[in-house]
Write a protein that holds these residues in place. Structure first.
Motif, PDB file in Angstrom:
ATOM      1  N   GLY A  58       0.817  -1.213   0.000  1.00 47.51           N
ATOM      2  CA  GLY A  58       0.000   0.000   0.000  1.00 47.51           C
ATOM      3  C   GLY A  58       0.847   1.258   0.000  1.00 47.51           C
ATOM      4  N   MET A  59       1.923   1.248   0.787  1.00 51.06           N
ATOM      5  CA  MET A  59       2.820   2.411   0.822  1.00 51.06           C
ATOM      6  C   MET A  59       3.529   2.588  -0.523  1.00 51.06           C
ATOM      7  N   THR A  73      -9.236   4.714  -2.209  1.00 55.20           N
ATOM      8  CA  THR A  73      -8.357   4.254  -3.279  1.00 55.20           C
ATOM      9  C   THR A  73      -7.800   2.877  -2.966  1.00 55.20           C
ATOM     10  N   SER A  74      -7.310   2.210  -3.992  1.00 53.20           N
ATOM     11  CA  SER A  74      -6.758   0.868  -3.805  1.00 53.20           C
ATOM     12  C   SER A  74      -5.534   0.901  -2.899  1.00 53.20           C
ATOM     13  N   SER A  75      -4.749   1.975  -2.942  1.00 48.20           N
ATOM     14  CA  SER A  75      -3.591   2.081  -2.043  1.00 48.20           C
ATOM     15  C   SER A  75      -4.055   2.216  -0.595  1.00 48.20           C
ATOM     16  N   PHE A  76      -5.157   2.942  -0.375  1.00 50.66           N
ATOM     17  CA  PHE A  76      -5.722   3.047   0.970  1.00 50.66           C
ATOM     18  C   PHE A  76      -6.213   1.686   1.452  1.00 50.66           C
ATOM     19  N   LEU A  79      -3.211  -0.454   2.463  1.00 51.72           N
ATOM     20  CA  LEU A  79      -2.610   0.018   3.713  1.00 51.72           C
ATOM     21  C   LEU A  79      -3.512  -0.265   4.907  1.00 51.72           C
ATOM     22  N   SER A  80      -4.781   0.115   4.817  1.00 51.78           N
ATOM     23  CA  SER A  80      -5.669  -0.060   5.968  1.00 51.78           C
ATOM     24  C   SER A  80      -6.011  -1.527   6.217  1.00 51.78           C
ATOM     25  N   ALA A  81      -6.206  -2.301   5.163  1.00 49.16           N
ATOM     26  CA  ALA A  81      -6.465  -3.729   5.356  1.00 49.16           C
ATOM     27  C   ALA A  81      -5.238  -4.416   5.937  1.00 49.16           C
TER      28      ALA A  81
END
Length: 178
Positions: A58-59, A73-76, A79-81
């Motif tokens: 994610g980062m 967003t997919s990056s969020f 990261l959050s998952a």
């Protein structure tokens, strides 16, 4: 969150709905993995590793595609998952070990064993958050420790108010299940 007005619109739209669905499915996969009944140290280590890998991805993806919660967003999502799966692994190791006896009525365990009742009680009891009595500790503490730290006092009191009946139910073996 729908933006009101004559030209109202949904700022997230369909493109953020798909990553949100993916995040829900990742949580379901993590839960299913725990339910397989694998040895706790093994499962916890794999969940922690998967979570850390997802955070790293994610980062890295965030360098190309922004990490934005409001757009989901997919990056969020990565990261959050990843963060939640890593925490799930850590909590699984800490609370579900065979050498750690379950104590009925403890803070986190009671909420975990009776999450549905805790959620319903918190929804019903949330009206008291606007009352003067629960805001008094904030008013007393704010000049001493600042508003950011003092804001934790009503939250802590509310959590304890919700926890007490949940702990009572836990000690009696009363659980809401679906």
């Amino acid at each position: 969150r729908y933006v009101k007005g004559p030209d109202g619109y949904d700022p997230e739209g369909l493109l953020s709905t798909l990553p949100a669905i993916a995040q829900g499915l990742l949580g379901t996969l993590a839960g299913d993995y725990i339910r397989r009944g694998l040895p706790v140290p093994f499962a916890a280590k794999r969940l922690l590793t998967a979570g850390l890998a997802s955070m790293a991805m994610g980062m890295l993806w965030g360098l190309v595609f922004p990490i934005a919660k409001s757009l989901w967003t997919s990056s969020f999502v990565l990261l959050s998952a990843g963060l939640t799966v890593a925490l799930l692994g850590a909590f699984h190791w800490w609370f579900d070990r065979d050498d750690r006896p379950a104590r009925k009525g403890d803070l986190l365990g009671s909420f975990g064993r009776n999450a549905i009742a805790a959620y319903v009680l918190h929804e019903v009891a949330s009206i008291i958050l606007t009352g003067d009595a629960i805001q008094m500790p904030f008013k007393w503490l704010a000049p001493v420790v600042g508003t950011q730290v003092a804001a934790l006092a009503p939250v802590a009191i509310f959590v304890l108010l919700v926890w007490y009946p949940i702990a009572y139910m836990d000690k009696r073996g009363w659980y809401l299940r679906v």
